[in-house]
Design a protein around this motif. Structure first.
Motif, PDB file in Angstrom:
ATOM      1  N   GLU A  22       0.826  -1.206   0.000  1.00  0.00           N
ATOM      2  CA  GLU A  22       0.000   0.000   0.000  1.00  0.00           C
ATOM      3  C   GLU A  22       0.864   1.261   0.000  1.00  0.00           C
ATOM      4  OE1 GLU A  22      -3.113  -0.068   2.943  1.00  0.00           O
ATOM      5  OE2 GLU A  22      -3.912  -1.970   2.177  1.00  0.00           O
ATOM      6  N   GLN A  23       1.955   1.225   0.729  1.00  0.00           N
ATOM      7  CA  GLN A  23       2.884   2.366   0.743  1.00  0.00           C
ATOM      8  C   GLN A  23       3.445   2.605  -0.658  1.00  0.00           C
ATOM      9  OE1 GLN A  23       5.926   2.032   3.787  1.00  0.00           O
ATOM     10  NE2 GLN A  23       7.358   3.213   2.571  1.00  0.00           N
ATOM     11  N   LYS A  26       0.737   4.191  -2.838  1.00  0.00           N
ATOM     12  CA  LYS A  26       0.534   5.603  -2.490  1.00  0.00           C
ATOM     13  C   LYS A  26       1.679   6.467  -3.008  1.00  0.00           C
ATOM     14  CE  LYS A  26      -2.174   4.549   1.616  1.00  0.00           C
ATOM     15  NZ  LYS A  26      -2.138   4.391   3.075  1.00  0.00           N
ATOM     16  N   GLU A  27       2.903   6.011  -2.823  1.00  0.00           N
ATOM     17  CA  GLU A  27       4.070   6.778  -3.271  1.00  0.00           C
ATOM     18  C   GLU A  27       4.072   6.986  -4.780  1.00  0.00           C
ATOM     19  OE1 GLU A  27       7.434   4.623  -1.776  1.00  0.00           O
ATOM     20  OE2 GLU A  27       7.131   5.357   0.281  1.00  0.00           O
ATOM     21  N   HIS A  29       1.264   6.967  -6.641  1.00  0.00           N
ATOM     22  CA  HIS A  29      -0.054   7.484  -7.025  1.00  0.00           C
ATOM     23  C   HIS A  29      -0.833   6.480  -7.868  1.00  0.00           C
ATOM     24  CE1 HIS A  29       1.339  11.251  -5.365  1.00  0.00           C
ATOM     25  NE2 HIS A  29       2.414  11.143  -6.117  1.00  0.00           N
TER      26      HIS A  29
END
Length: 147
Positions: A22-23, A26-27, A29
């Motif tokens: 998930e990180q 997110k990083e 996009h």
């Protein structure tokens, strides 16, 4: 926590592979949605009464600008024999040409290593059986072959 810890022990900490996945999303996009069961946040008391395929739903759908994937996230290089045995059915049910099933191996300090099921099966065949204390058979994959 390691794959050698018991199921109960592993449930006391966050699923590191999923946190890292998930990180990463997110990083970068990337759009992602949880699909499968989350034993940490959505516990189902009768989970083991469900069908094998339902218990093994992929974890996420990942949408990148140029592609869509159905993703199983792994935080270890260990793969259970019963998951490999299910893989042909999982590919039939959960994979499509436009959104293939892939595995994301997620470890600290690196981007996920994405493998297609045929690559996973190939690595599995070149590994040797091991057994956890509960009798579950697994193999540790040499992921460096694809890193």
């Amino acid at each position: 926590m390691k794959g050698s810890n018991t199921y109960s022990e592993r449930q006391t900490v966050a699923n590191k592979g999923e946190v890292l996945f998930e990180q990463y999303c997110k990083e970068n996009h990337y759009e992602y949605k949880r699909v499968g069961f989350d034993e940490k946040n959505s516990f189902i008391s009768t989970f083991y009464d469900l069908s094998t395929l339902l218990r093994n739903l992929p974890d996420y759908v990942l949408v990148r600008p140029d592609s869509t994937y159905v993703v199983n996230v792994k935080g270890t290089a260990n793969i259970k024999k019963k998951e490999i045995d299910l893989l042909p059915l999982m590919m039939e049910w959960f994979s499509s040409r436009a959104a293939p099933l892939i595995y994301a191996f997620c470890f600290e300090n690196s981007d996920p290593l994405f493998l297609y099921p045929d690559q996973l099966i190939s690595l599995y065949r070149r590994s040797t059986d091991k057994q956890w204390s509960d009798g579950v058979i697994y193999r540790t994959l040499n992921l460096m072959e694809f890193a």
